[in-house]
Design a protein around this motif. Structure first.
Motif, mmCIF file in Angstrom:
data_model
loop_
_atom_site.group_PDB
_atom_site.id
_atom_site.type_symbol
_atom_site.label_atom_id
_atom_site.label_comp_id
_atom_site.label_asym_id
_atom_site.label_seq_id
_atom_site.Cartn_x
_atom_site.Cartn_y
_atom_site.Cartn_z
ATOM 1 N N TRP A 1 0.875 -1.084 0.182
ATOM 2 C CA TRP A 1 0.352 -0.048 0.138
ATOM 3 C C TRP A 1 0.943 1.328 -0.204
ATOM 4 N N LYS B 1 1.078 5.789 -1.894
ATOM 5 C CA LYS B 1 1.329 6.420 -3.303
ATOM 6 C C LYS B 1 2.852 7.162 -3.367
ATOM 7 N N GLU C 1 -7.585 14.591 -1.615
ATOM 8 C CA GLU C 1 -8.132 15.044 -2.715
ATOM 9 C C GLU C 1 -9.297 14.859 -2.735
ATOM 10 N N PHE D 1 -13.001 13.126 -4.327
ATOM 11 C CA PHE D 1 -13.582 11.963 -4.837
ATOM 12 C C PHE D 1 -13.078 10.837 -4.292
ATOM 13 N N PHE D 2 -11.705 10.482 -5.928
ATOM 14 C CA PHE D 2 -10.953 8.751 -4.553
ATOM 15 C C PHE D 2 -9.800 8.951 -4.231
ATOM 16 N N ASP D 3 -9.688 9.869 -4.287
ATOM 17 C CA ASP D 3 -8.400 9.605 -3.350
ATOM 18 C C ASP D 3 -9.260 11.171 -1.920
ATOM 19 N N SER D 4 -9.491 11.254 -1.408
ATOM 20 C CA SER D 4 -10.587 12.065 0.211
ATOM 21 C C SER D 4 -9.470 11.230 0.598
ATOM 22 N N SER E 1 -11.718 7.834 2.281
ATOM 23 C CA SER E 1 -10.991 6.708 1.371
ATOM 24 C C SER E 1 -9.559 6.750 1.536
ATOM 25 N N THR E 2 -8.740 7.453 1.801
ATOM 26 C CA THR E 2 -7.176 6.270 2.249
ATOM 27 C C THR E 2 -7.502 6.555 4.034
ATOM 28 N N HIS F 1 -9.557 2.607 3.466
ATOM 29 C CA HIS F 1 -8.339 1.486 3.457
ATOM 30 C C HIS F 1 -7.846 0.941 4.114
ATOM 31 N N GLY G 1 -13.600 15.584 1.361
ATOM 32 C CA GLY G 1 -12.691 14.892 1.612
ATOM 33 C C GLY G 1 -11.326 15.491 1.954
#
Length: 355
Positions: A5, A7, A227, A229-232, A235-236, A239, A290
């Protein structure tokens, strides 16, 4: 099998509960970072098994050895790899379960996915034992965050039906969070903490188990992290939080209580205080769209009861036959207390990656 996991910083965990050892590789740490290894050891001791009657009888020191990426007290810039040896595994406890799927465990789903080749002893790679490397990584991330005046802490909000108050979502402070990190059973109310421990021991005496809720907070986060949406940030964090074995629910701020509120009650009124934008309430848990708002990050995770229990349960074996099972061996009657430093650890990992 997904064991990686991140980035900006990449984490890879490996090992099985009853294998030779477990560990983690951290790739992306800048060179020259000082790491207090005594503090890392202290964090691991918070999670380690066999410390008290509330825990499994399995005794592991969780002593680690750093194999690469660290020299003379500082990171070298190359991948940092740490190993934690398993020293007190009793694999014979699982001989009778080799072809019987334990209810509530990943025995069946894991066997289907990995065609029966997965290690079932102690849960194998699915075991909560793998959270020790996460605490190792989180202990490093927490030190790096403290250099930016960011502090993380958590408490046991409830065990079964015994609950204490939540953090004050507006005023939770550094001293409160730090003090919790030095408590063997981290709670805000010691009397309720005693009642929670009695609940755990009562379940243990019945051959059963209980779950609970952990509430966590991070303070002094600057506004603007994350961020849409997908990288809120939700969300992070979600996960990683759902990567902790036995976590079955996550809510931020007021969470599911939002469903019973009107907009006039749910919104956090904003105002300027000495050129700092703050809110009078913090129902949104420090995240809007987010992205951090600058208010304390507040969230809660629900931990399910330990599935390994002595009471007889119905299940199936590898032949598809209906059978009964009573799980022996050494298991926690409640994993919530040992999960507290794990929740803090993955929170630190997520925040450091975002920063």
């Amino acid at each position: 099998m997904s064991g990686s996991w991140g980035k900006k910083v990449h984490y890879t965990i490996f090992g099985e509960s009853h294998g030779k050892g477990i560990g983690i590789t951290i790739d992306g740490l800048p060179p020259g970072l000082e790491i207090d290894l005594q503090e890392v050891t202290r964090e691991l001791e918070r999670r380690a098994p066999g410390r008290n009657p509330l825990s499994t009888a399995r005794k592991e020191t969780d002593a680690f050895t750093i194999w690469s990426g660290f020299l003379n007290g500082k990171t070298t810039g190359s991948p940092l790899c740490a190993i934690i040896e398993n020293r007190d595994q009793k694999s014979t406890d699982y001989d009778s379960l080799a072809f019987t799927f334990r209810p509530g465990h990943a025995d069946y789903s894991g066997s289907v996915k990995y065609k029966g080749y997965n290690d079932l002893r102690g849960g194998g790679h699915f075991s909560g034992r793998l959270t020790a490397p996460l605490v190792f990584a989180g202990a490093i991330a927490k030190q790096l965050l403290r250099q930016k005046d960011i502090f993380i802490g958590a408490h046991i909000q409830c065990i079964a039906s015994t609950a204490e108050a939540n953090f004050d979502a507006v005023t939770v402070d550094k001293e409160t969070l730090n003090q919790l990190g030095y408590q063997a059973f981290p709670v805000l109310d010691p009397l309720l903490g005693e009642a929670m421990q009695e609940c755990i021991l009562a379940a243990k005496s019945r051959g059963d188990s209980v779950g609970g809720i952990i509430e966590a907070a991070a303070i002094h986060l600057p506004a603007g992290l994350g961020e849409p949406f997908f990288d809120s940030l939700e969300s992070t964090l979600a996960h990683l939080l759902f990567s902790i074995p036995a976590v079955k629910g996550v809510e931020f701020g007021a969470g599911f209580a939002f469903a019973q509120l009107n907009g006039s009650q749910a919104n956090d009124a904003m105002y300027n205080q000495n050129n700092n934008i703050i809110t009078s309430t913090n129902h949104n848990g420090g995240i809007l769209g987010g992205i951090t708002s600058g208010m304390p990050l507040i969230f809660r995770v629900a931990i399910k009861p330990t599935p390994s229990i002595a009471l007889e349960q119905h299940t199936i074996n590898s032949k598809g036959e209906n059978v009964s099972i009573s799980v022996g061996g050494r298991h926690d009657p409640c994993i919530v207390p040992r999960a507290v430093p794990v929740v803090e650890a993955v929170t630190a990992m997520a925040l450091w990656d975002v920063l």
